[in-house]
Structure formats: structure tokens, C-alpha cells
Scaffold this motif. Structure first.
Motif, PDB file in Angstrom:
ATOM      1  N   GLY A  36      -8.115  23.512 -56.483  1.00 34.42           N
ATOM      2  CA  GLY A  36      -8.676  22.579 -55.508  1.00 34.42           C
ATOM      3  C   GLY A  36      -9.927  21.901 -56.013  1.00 34.42           C
ATOM      4  N   ALA A  37     -10.789  22.668 -56.663  1.00 37.49           N
ATOM      5  CA  ALA A  37     -12.014  22.083 -57.215  1.00 37.49           C
ATOM      6  C   ALA A  37     -11.678  21.079 -58.313  1.00 37.49           C
ATOM      7  N   MET A  69     -12.242  31.099 -45.504  1.00 31.72           N
ATOM      8  CA  MET A  69     -12.290  29.701 -45.907  1.00 31.72           C
ATOM      9  C   MET A  69     -12.926  28.902 -44.776  1.00 31.72           C
ATOM     10  N   PHE A 122     -15.695  22.940 -52.130  1.00 34.24           N
ATOM     11  CA  PHE A 122     -14.913  23.883 -52.941  1.00 34.24           C
ATOM     12  C   PHE A 122     -15.829  24.754 -53.782  1.00 34.24           C
ATOM     13  N   ARG A 135     -16.125  28.832 -51.882  1.00 35.82           N
ATOM     14  CA  ARG A 135     -15.173  29.771 -52.484  1.00 35.82           C
ATOM     15  C   ARG A 135     -15.445  31.157 -52.097  1.00 35.82           C
ATOM     16  N   TRP A 186      -8.626  28.371 -55.272  1.00 28.89           N
ATOM     17  CA  TRP A 186      -9.755  27.457 -55.243  1.00 28.89           C
ATOM     18  C   TRP A 186     -10.021  26.712 -56.544  1.00 28.89           C
ATOM     19  N   GLY A 207      -4.993  24.010 -53.800  1.00 29.12           N
ATOM     20  CA  GLY A 207      -6.343  24.533 -53.930  1.00 29.12           C
ATOM     21  C   GLY A 207      -6.871  25.233 -52.700  1.00 29.12           C
ATOM     22  N   LEU A 208      -6.256  24.996 -51.570  1.00 33.82           N
ATOM     23  CA  LEU A 208      -6.665  25.736 -50.378  1.00 33.82           C
ATOM     24  C   LEU A 208      -6.331  27.216 -50.506  1.00 33.82           C
TER      25      LEU A 208
END
Length: 122
Positions: free
Chosen positions: A68-69, A1, A118, A122, A65, A61-62
Motif C-alpha cells: 500500500g505504501a 487499521m 500508510f 502501520r 502495508w 495494501g490494506l
């Protein structure tokens, strides 16, 4: 990440959670300003709830993903709507309200950058 993604997501999540509190509690100048412009309690609380959901979604989302997006996209839409709201009410042309209106633009830009990160990282 990517470290830049993590920093952007965390900063946006903190900002989102911080601006949601006065809206959820219906307190302070934010509430009085929104009420004077025709928004009612439920509308303001829904905006606050959307900000909380987006902030929490970014943190989740971390690790996952797509969440997060989606959260970044939702916060981008929220930031764009807030910017449009301020444009509609002439806040950017008024020196008295410009300083309190510009954070909506910064919020939208940070959400856009976070969304792009994001999608790319990814």
C-alpha cells in the motif's frame, strides 16, 4: 487499521481505476487531449496501466502495508507528473482547461495524505 487510512486508500483506488479506463481504451476527451499534446498510444496506455496497478496495490495494501505504501508513493509520483504536465501546457492559467486540470492536483494531494497515513498507521 485507521479508518481514515481505509477511506483515503479506497477513494484514491476508485479514482485511480476510474481515470485509467479512458486511457487504456484510448477513448474520450482524455485521449484526444493527450494525443494533441504529443503523447502516443503506448505512452497513454502505460499511464493507464500505472493507474490500475496503483489502485489495485492500494487495495492489497490494506492487508499488506508495504504494498500500500509503495502504491501510494507511485500514485503520488504519477499525480505530480500529471500536475507538471498541466503546468507545462499552461492549463492552470487557462480558464477553459483549468477545471479539467485541477483533479491532477487533488489526486496528488490525496496520494500524499494516503502515503503518510500508510507510513504512520502501520
Amino acid at each position: 487499521m485507521n479508518a481514515v487510512l481505509i477511506v483515503c486508500a479506497v477513494v484514491l483506488a476508485i479514482a485511480s481505476l476510474a481515470v485509467s479506463v479512458p486511457k487504456l481504451r484510448l477513448q474520450g476527451t482524455v485521449w484526444s487531449s493527450l494525443r494533441s499534446r504529443g503523447l502516443v498510444e503506448n505512452q497513454v496506455r502505460m499511464i493507464g496501466a500505472a493507474e490500475v496497478t496503483g489502485g489495485v496495490g492500494l487495495l492489497i495494501g490494506l492487508f499488506v502495508w508495504p504494498i500500500g505504501a509503495a502504491a501510494a508513493a507511485g500514485l503520488l509520483l504519477l499525480g505530480l507528473a500529471a500536475t507538471g504536465f498541466h503546468v507545462k501546457h499552461g492549463d492552470y492559467g487557462n480558464p477553459d482547461t483549468r477545471a479539467t486540470s485541477l483533479p491532477a492536483v487533488y489526486f496528488a494531494v490525496l496520494a500524499a495524505v494516503t502515503l503518510v497515513l500508510f507510513l504512520v498507521v502501520r
